[in-house]
Design a protein around this motif. Structure first.
Motif, short mmCIF file in Angstrom:
data_model
loop_
_atom_site.label_atom_id
_atom_site.label_comp_id
_atom_site.label_asym_id
_atom_site.label_seq_id
_atom_site.Cartn_x
_atom_site.Cartn_y
_atom_site.Cartn_z
N TYR A 76 -39.18 -39.79 -19.34
CA TYR A 76 -40.43 -40.39 -19.81
C TYR A 76 -41.59 -39.85 -18.99
O TYR A 76 -41.38 -39.35 -17.88
CB TYR A 76 -40.33 -41.91 -19.71
CG TYR A 76 -39.48 -42.48 -20.85
CD1 TYR A 76 -40.03 -42.65 -22.11
CD2 TYR A 76 -38.14 -42.81 -20.65
CE1 TYR A 76 -39.26 -43.14 -23.17
CE2 TYR A 76 -37.37 -43.30 -21.69
CZ TYR A 76 -37.94 -43.46 -22.95
OH TYR A 76 -37.18 -43.92 -23.99
N ASP A 126 -43.61 -41.21 -17.14
CA ASP A 126 -43.73 -41.75 -15.78
C ASP A 126 -42.65 -41.19 -14.84
O ASP A 126 -42.54 -41.61 -13.70
CB ASP A 126 -43.67 -43.29 -15.81
CG ASP A 126 -42.28 -43.83 -16.15
OD1 ASP A 126 -41.36 -43.02 -16.43
OD2 ASP A 126 -42.12 -45.06 -16.16
N THR A 132 -39.29 -41.37 -15.32
CA THR A 132 -37.95 -41.95 -15.47
C THR A 132 -37.05 -40.99 -16.24
O THR A 132 -37.35 -40.63 -17.38
CB THR A 132 -38.02 -43.27 -16.26
OG1 THR A 132 -38.95 -44.13 -15.63
CG2 THR A 132 -36.65 -43.95 -16.31
N SER A 181 -27.76 -52.47 -20.67
CA SER A 181 -29.19 -52.30 -20.82
C SER A 181 -29.68 -51.25 -19.81
O SER A 181 -29.27 -51.27 -18.65
CB SER A 181 -29.85 -53.66 -20.56
OG SER A 181 -31.22 -53.52 -20.66
N LYS A 222 -29.32 -45.78 -24.31
CA LYS A 222 -28.93 -45.82 -25.73
C LYS A 222 -30.13 -45.66 -26.67
O LYS A 222 -30.08 -44.88 -27.61
CB LYS A 222 -28.19 -47.13 -26.04
CG LYS A 222 -26.98 -47.39 -25.15
CD LYS A 222 -26.27 -48.68 -25.52
CE LYS A 222 -27.12 -49.94 -25.37
NZ LYS A 222 -27.53 -50.24 -23.99
N SER A 223 -31.17 -46.42 -26.41
CA SER A 223 -32.35 -46.35 -27.30
C SER A 223 -33.02 -44.99 -27.19
O SER A 223 -33.50 -44.46 -28.20
CB SER A 223 -33.38 -47.42 -26.93
OG SER A 223 -32.85 -48.69 -27.14
P1 ADP Z 1 -30.89 -48.84 -23.37
O1 ADP Z 1 -31.30 -48.66 -24.79
O2 ADP Z 1 -29.49 -48.42 -23.10
O3 ADP Z 1 -31.18 -50.22 -22.86
P2 ADP Z 1 -33.19 -47.17 -22.77
O4 ADP Z 1 -32.98 -45.89 -23.48
O5 ADP Z 1 -34.11 -48.17 -23.37
O6 ADP Z 1 -31.76 -47.84 -22.47
O7 ADP Z 1 -33.71 -46.88 -21.31
C1 ADP Z 1 -33.16 -45.85 -20.49
C2 ADP Z 1 -34.00 -45.75 -19.23
O8 ADP Z 1 -35.30 -45.31 -19.56
C3 ADP Z 1 -34.17 -47.05 -18.47
O9 ADP Z 1 -34.22 -46.77 -17.10
C4 ADP Z 1 -35.50 -47.55 -18.97
O10 ADP Z 1 -36.10 -48.37 -18.00
C5 ADP Z 1 -36.26 -46.26 -19.14
N1 ADP Z 1 -37.32 -46.35 -20.17
C6 ADP Z 1 -37.17 -46.76 -21.45
N2 ADP Z 1 -38.34 -46.68 -22.11
C7 ADP Z 1 -39.23 -46.20 -21.23
C8 ADP Z 1 -40.63 -45.87 -21.29
N3 ADP Z 1 -41.34 -46.02 -22.42
N4 ADP Z 1 -41.23 -45.40 -20.18
C9 ADP Z 1 -40.52 -45.24 -19.03
N5 ADP Z 1 -39.23 -45.51 -18.89
C10 ADP Z 1 -38.59 -45.98 -19.98
#
Ligand code: ADP
Ligand code: ADP
Length: 239
Positions: free
Chosen positions: A13, A15, A17, A39, A43-44
């Motif tokens: 991302y 930021d 991450t 979580s 996955k998302s």
């Molecule tokens: P899940 O769907 O398995 O819960 P995500 O794909 O939502 O996982 O998140 C994976 C990682 O990316 C996590 O560390 C989450 O905090 C981070 N993350 C998700 N969306 C964002 C975003 N928009 N900006 C920064 N970090 C993000």
């Protein structure tokens, strides 16, 4: 040839991450894969990359062997049309009817002038009505979405994706907000439709038991990596 293929996907991302590291996944035509993981596992993010909503930082996504990257205009729309999406937030038009919401699945990739939207083709309307009916929404076509229950809203989102007549269905926690009985019913509906239409599906599910009952393959993720990728029958409680 896999219908949907992720090859060495990494995604960070803005930021910083790092959400995916070198994720590879192949889903065959007609196959249902469930992605599992706590979580934050990624996955998302993976789902958004598979949907073409996030261009990966590294790696590639392919649909029928064709990379997403570099597609423009009509070619990109044609690819997007093949992929039905059901996301957690549903993204329904609250003040519109069930039928209008499902019709969006037919119209979203047609470059129609807004002033012509009332001239919906009869064929599109029939496909939308049939999709709604298959999800048990036949009596609710004229009801506004903001008057529906959670389970009904979820079915509208699924009907909208099905009305698109995609060959891939991607569903990100499609039953996250439903009670377990309703959740099992909605997932059962998705699987039945996917099987009936021979679609390829990737479902993010946090309910492992439900995933084992419904998917052909289970993909376990942790900290942005694929931990295992196995036929559902081979996954034990130790995973
Ligand atoms: P899940 O769907 O398995 O819960 P995500 O794909 O939502 O996982 O998140 C994976 C990682 O990316 C996590 O560390 C989450 O905090 C981070 N993350 C998700 N969306 C964002 C975003 N928009 N900006 C920064 N970090 C993000
Ligand atoms: P533009 O910046 O002109 O809109 P891009 O190709 O940079 O075009 O990205 C636009 C969209 O295309 C992205 O949101 C994403 O959906 C998709 N996309 C681009 N590259 C990839 C890729 N390598 N894998 C998957 N999707 C991609």
């Amino acid at each position: 040839l896999p219908r949907l293929e992720a090859d060495g996907l990494s995604f960070s991302y803005p930021d910083g991450t790092a959400a995916l590291h070198e994720v590879s996944l192949r889903v065959a035509p007609g196959e249902i894969a469930a992605v599992l993981g706590r979580s934050g596992a990624g996955k998302s993010t993976l789902m958004r990359c598979l949907a073409g909503l996030h261009p990966p930082t590294r790696g590639e996504v392919r649909h029928d062997g064709q990379p997403y990257a570099g597609l423009r205009g009509r070619a990109r729309r044609a690819r997007a049309e093949r992929i039905g999406l059901v996301f957690q937030e549903f993204q329904l038009v609250e003040r519109a009817t069930v039928l209008s919401n499902v019709l969006i699945g037919r119209l979203v990739y047609q470059p129609l002038l807004p002033s012509l939207l009332h001239l919906v083709r009869r064929a599109d309307r029939e496909i939308a009505v049939a999709a709604a009916a298959r999800l048990g929404l036949g009596e609710l076509l004229r009801k506004r979405v903001d008057a529906l229950s959670g389970g009904q809203r979820q079915r509208v989102a699924i009907a909208r994706a099905m009305a698109q007549q995609p060959d891939v269905l991607l569903a990100d926690e499609p039953v996250a907000n439903l009670d377990p009985v309703l959740a099992a019913g909605v997932v059962g509906d998705i699987v039945e439709l996917v099987r009936a239409e021979s679609l390829t599906a990737v479902l993010n599910l946090h309910d492992v038991a439900l995933a084992r009952r419904t998917a052909d393959r289970l993909v376990g993720m942790r900290a942005g990596r694929v931990l295992f990728d196995l036929p559902a029958a081979d996954v034990t409680d130790d995973h």
